[in-house]
Motif scaffolding. Structure first.
Motif, PDB file in Angstrom:
ATOM      1  N   MET A  62      -4.483  13.163   5.469  1.00 27.02           N
ATOM      2  CA  MET A  62      -4.654  11.709   5.442  1.00 27.02           C
ATOM      3  C   MET A  62      -3.736  11.032   6.452  1.00 27.02           C
ATOM      4  O   MET A  62      -4.139  10.100   7.151  1.00 27.02           O
ATOM      5  N   MET A  63      -2.473  11.504   6.539  1.00 27.19           N
ATOM      6  CA  MET A  63      -1.521  10.908   7.473  1.00 27.19           C
ATOM      7  C   MET A  63      -2.024  11.048   8.911  1.00 27.19           C
ATOM      8  O   MET A  63      -1.898  10.116   9.714  1.00 27.19           O
ATOM      9  N   THR A  64      -2.606  12.191   9.241  1.00 25.87           N
ATOM     10  CA  THR A  64      -3.140  12.390  10.585  1.00 25.87           C
ATOM     11  C   THR A  64      -4.217  11.352  10.900  1.00 25.87           C
ATOM     12  O   THR A  64      -4.243  10.766  11.989  1.00 25.87           O
ATOM     13  N   GLY A  65      -5.079  11.087   9.918  1.00 23.59           N
ATOM     14  CA  GLY A  65      -6.126  10.082  10.100  1.00 23.59           C
ATOM     15  C   GLY A  65      -5.562   8.674  10.193  1.00 23.59           C
ATOM     16  O   GLY A  65      -5.992   7.870  11.034  1.00 23.59           O
ATOM     17  N   TRP A  66      -4.598   8.371   9.342  1.00 17.50           N
ATOM     18  CA  TRP A  66      -3.993   7.032   9.368  1.00 17.50           C
ATOM     19  C   TRP A  66      -3.270   6.773  10.687  1.00 17.50           C
ATOM     20  O   TRP A  66      -3.336   5.672  11.233  1.00 17.50           O
ATOM     21  N   ILE A  67      -2.565   7.792  11.181  1.00 11.60           N
ATOM     22  CA  ILE A  67      -1.849   7.642  12.449  1.00 11.60           C
ATOM     23  C   ILE A  67      -2.840   7.398  13.588  1.00 11.60           C
ATOM     24  O   ILE A  67      -2.641   6.520  14.433  1.00 11.60           O
ATOM     25  N   ILE A  73      10.726   9.162  -0.789  1.00 13.87           N
ATOM     26  CA  ILE A  73      10.024   7.895  -0.601  1.00 13.87           C
ATOM     27  C   ILE A  73      10.380   7.341   0.773  1.00 13.87           C
ATOM     28  O   ILE A  73      11.557   7.211   1.111  1.00 13.87           O
ATOM     29  N   SER A  74       9.371   7.012   1.565  1.00 10.50           N
ATOM     30  CA  SER A  74       9.579   6.489   2.910  1.00 10.50           C
ATOM     31  C   SER A  74       8.860   5.157   3.083  1.00 10.50           C
ATOM     32  O   SER A  74       7.871   4.868   2.401  1.00 10.50           O
ATOM     33  N   ILE A  75       9.364   4.365   4.028  1.00  9.45           N
ATOM     34  CA  ILE A  75       8.748   3.102   4.424  1.00  9.45           C
ATOM     35  C   ILE A  75       8.305   3.250   5.876  1.00  9.45           C
ATOM     36  O   ILE A  75       9.076   3.718   6.720  1.00  9.45           O
ATOM     37  N   THR A  76       7.079   2.881   6.171  1.00  4.50           N
ATOM     38  CA  THR A  76       6.571   3.059   7.529  1.00  4.50           C
ATOM     39  C   THR A  76       6.928   1.864   8.415  1.00  4.50           C
ATOM     40  O   THR A  76       7.129   0.746   7.932  1.00  4.50           O
ATOM     41  N   LEU A 112      -1.499   3.181   8.810  1.00  6.32           N
ATOM     42  CA  LEU A 112      -0.547   3.812   7.889  1.00  6.32           C
ATOM     43  C   LEU A 112      -0.309   2.943   6.670  1.00  6.32           C
ATOM     44  O   LEU A 112      -0.287   1.704   6.774  1.00  6.32           O
ATOM     45  N   PRO A 113      -0.118   3.561   5.493  1.00  2.00           N
ATOM     46  CA  PRO A 113       0.279   2.776   4.322  1.00  2.00           C
ATOM     47  C   PRO A 113       1.674   2.195   4.536  1.00  2.00           C
ATOM     48  O   PRO A 113       2.411   2.629   5.431  1.00  2.00           O
ATOM     49  N   THR A 154       0.862  -1.181   0.000  1.00  2.74           N
ATOM     50  CA  THR A 154       0.000   0.000   0.000  1.00  2.74           C
ATOM     51  C   THR A 154       0.902   1.235   0.000  1.00  2.74           C
ATOM     52  O   THR A 154       1.776   1.367   0.861  1.00  2.74           O
ATOM     53  N   ILE A 155       0.717   2.126  -0.974  1.00  2.09           N
ATOM     54  CA  ILE A 155       1.590   3.297  -1.092  1.00  2.09           C
ATOM     55  C   ILE A 155       0.767   4.536  -1.438  1.00  2.09           C
ATOM     56  O   ILE A 155      -0.123   4.489  -2.291  1.00  2.09           O
ATOM     57  N   ALA A 156       1.040   5.637  -0.763  1.00  2.00           N
ATOM     58  CA  ALA A 156       0.373   6.915  -1.026  1.00  2.00           C
ATOM     59  C   ALA A 156       1.311   7.811  -1.826  1.00  2.00           C
ATOM     60  O   ALA A 156       2.512   7.867  -1.547  1.00  2.00           O
ATOM     61  N   CYS A 157       0.764   8.505  -2.813  1.00  2.00           N
ATOM     62  CA  CYS A 157       1.596   9.367  -3.672  1.00  2.00           C
ATOM     63  C   CYS A 157       0.693  10.261  -4.511  1.00  2.00           C
ATOM     64  O   CYS A 157      -0.529  10.120  -4.503  1.00  2.00           O
ATOM     65  N   GLY A 158       1.309  11.163  -5.279  1.00  2.00           N
ATOM     66  CA  GLY A 158       0.572  12.033  -6.184  1.00  2.00           C
ATOM     67  C   GLY A 158       0.182  11.328  -7.470  1.00  2.00           C
ATOM     68  O   GLY A 158       0.605  10.199  -7.731  1.00  2.00           O
ATOM     69  N   ALA A 159      -0.611  12.008  -8.291  1.00  2.00           N
ATOM     70  CA  ALA A 159      -1.140  11.402  -9.505  1.00  2.00           C
ATOM     71  C   ALA A 159      -0.042  11.021 -10.499  1.00  2.00           C
ATOM     72  O   ALA A 159      -0.051   9.918 -11.062  1.00  2.00           O
TER      73      ALA A 159
END
Length: 470
Positions: free
Chosen positions: A109-114, A346-349, A119-120, A68-73
């Motif tokens: 979105m990150m605030t909600g995922w946390i 690019i980060s890995i959680t 998290l993705p 699962t990865i979050a990014c721009g279009a």
């Protein structure tokens, strides 16, 4: 004419473009003064270990699973192309891509995922103090000992680091610039080149007047409805002119030795006022798309934005003849700089379901093959040493200046300000553009900044404890 981005040339460009150190944000420290890096999670394979295995002939078992990865279009499009190649050796790997529209969208979105602990596995986002905050709170995997950073060209790693570890691999060299519809200017008889591009504020005003004299009544395109568009010029001015006069400006604000309403900042409004006659009368009611439309049609062929805007403009009109110019807001040409910094990391959680797979996929993204696809598709200026993308001619002048070490670098430092102040500043700037008194706007920014400092004294303490005066 397009140019191959060769590793050695780009390394030189990045070295000269990014050697200036930024201030430490949210507890972040400069790499040279950071403590020893912690070890990467045992689940994460080091790239050099994988290479050693390849040399001895051992075969890596194909990976399986969904990332699962979050990014721009644009990054999403690139990742799907990269995945197809990755699946040649790992056919049972898939991506679940969450597309984020803006920096604010991602951070929300990150605030909600946390909060929901969802998290993705990975994400691509603007690097800066927010990223450092995620690292400080233990949400990210360090990349320091993975071996992947050997592929990164030289540059200031401060915005991608926290407490001595690197938590994001930047894929883009972000350059803030003056964007010009070069085709329209040529038709008007205005030929810009390496010798005559604007090198100071008066040169830039002279360029605007040449456009007016040639029949382009309002040469500067601006979207008053969009707070980011209104402040794009402002941020560039701060990086180049304000930090140019006081490289410790923001640290001095935190210490109480400078302020958002002092003469140094107020001069910015004076300069902006000198540009107002060249901006369309309907700018206050114009959105970002309207600004781009005026640029493309030639009604207003100049505006201020980061270099990545070229990709958006070329999507709208692939035949556009665009030229990027260095910011030119200093009074003395000798003080001109080029504004650039690492971006789109690019980060890995920490909560990634299969960290070994994530590290292997990041290894492929940052390889020559993967990085070329990502930077080409997303219209990035590449940061990897082995990258075969072809630069758009829009970058010819900027790239030449970087390559030949013609201008010193002004780092992008606003990402190290206390969280929340940028939004306050943008709103105030937009209010000024709508008619509010400049002093009143600056006073409010100072008042709100003081409130943020009082609400988060630990942030201020960490910043100043790790800051080194320039």
């Amino acid at each position: 004419m397009k140019k191959k981005v060769l590793a050695t040339i780009l390394a030189v460009a990045m070295t000269l473009g990014l050697t200036a150190c930024g201030s430490g944000g949210n507890g972040g420290t400069a790499e040279s003064s950071a403590p020893a890096a912690a070890e990467v999670s045992s689940e994460a394979p080091a790239a050099d270990t994988q290479e050693a295995s390849a040399e001895t002939g051992s075969e890596q078992e194909p990976f399986e699973g969904t990332i699962t990865i979050a990014c721009g279009a644009m990054e999403s499009e690139a990742l799907q192309q990269i995945l197809k190649l990755y699946q040649e050796k790992n056919p049972n790997v898939n991506l679940d891509i969450i597309v984020t529209q803006t920096v604010t969208d991602f951070e929300t979105m990150m605030t909600g995922w946390i909060a929901a602990d969802t998290l993705p596995d990975m994400y691509i986002a603007q690097v800066g103090s927010v990223e450092q905050g995620y690292a400080a709170n233990g949400y990210l995997e360090p990349l320091t000992d993975s071996g992947l950073l050997d592929r990164l060209v030289e540059g200031d790693r401060e915005l991608i680091s926290y407490n001595g570890d690197v938590y994001a691999f930047p894929m883009n060299l972000s350059v803030s610039a003056i964007i010009v519809n070069n085709g329209v200017l040529k038709e008007a008889g205005i030929e810009l080149n390496h010798d005559n591009y604007p090198k100071c504020w008066q040169d830039l005003l002279d360029l605007f007047q040449k456009c007016v004299d040639a029949g382009i009544e309002k040469p500067v395109s601006l979207a008053g409805q969009d707070a980011s568009a209104v402040t794009a010029w402002t941020f560039q001015y701060i990086y180049q002119a304000i930090y140019g006069q006081n490289p410790n400006w923001y640290a001095d604000i935190l210490r109480g030795n400078a302020a958002w309403n002092d003469d140094l900042y107020m001069e910015m409004f004076n300069k902006y006022s000198e540009m107002l006659p060249y901006i369309g009368d309907d700018a206050l009611g114009t959105g970002a798309d309207g600004m781009r439309k005026k640029f493309i049609t030639g009604e207003s062929p100049i505006y201020f934005q980061v270099a990545g805007e070229v990709g958006t403009l070329k999507e709208l009109d692939p035949e556009l003849d665009i030229l990027l110019l260095p910011s030119a807001f200093t009074d003395d040409p000798a003080d001109q700089t080029i504004i650039s910094g690492f971006d789109s990391g690019i980060s890995i959680t920490k909560s990634a379901k299969n960290k070994e797979l994530c590290f292997d996929f990041l290894d492929f993204i940052t390889s020559a093959e993967g990085a070329t696809i990502l930077t080409s598709t997303a219209a990035y200026l590449p940061t990897t040493k082995d990258n075969q993308m072809e630069l758009d001619p829009a970058f010819d002048l900027i790239y030449s200046i970087l390559k030949n070490d013609e201008l010193p670098n002004s780092p992008i430092l606003s990402r190290q300000w206390i969280p929340g102040v940028k939004e306050i500043m943008k709103t105030g700037q937009q209010n000024w553009f709508a008619g509010e008194d400049a002093k009143s706007v600056a006073d409010k920014i100072q008042e709100e900044h003081t409130r943020l400092m009082e609400a988060d004294p630990a942030w201020v303490e960490n910043f100043l404890a790790n800051y080194k005066d320039k």
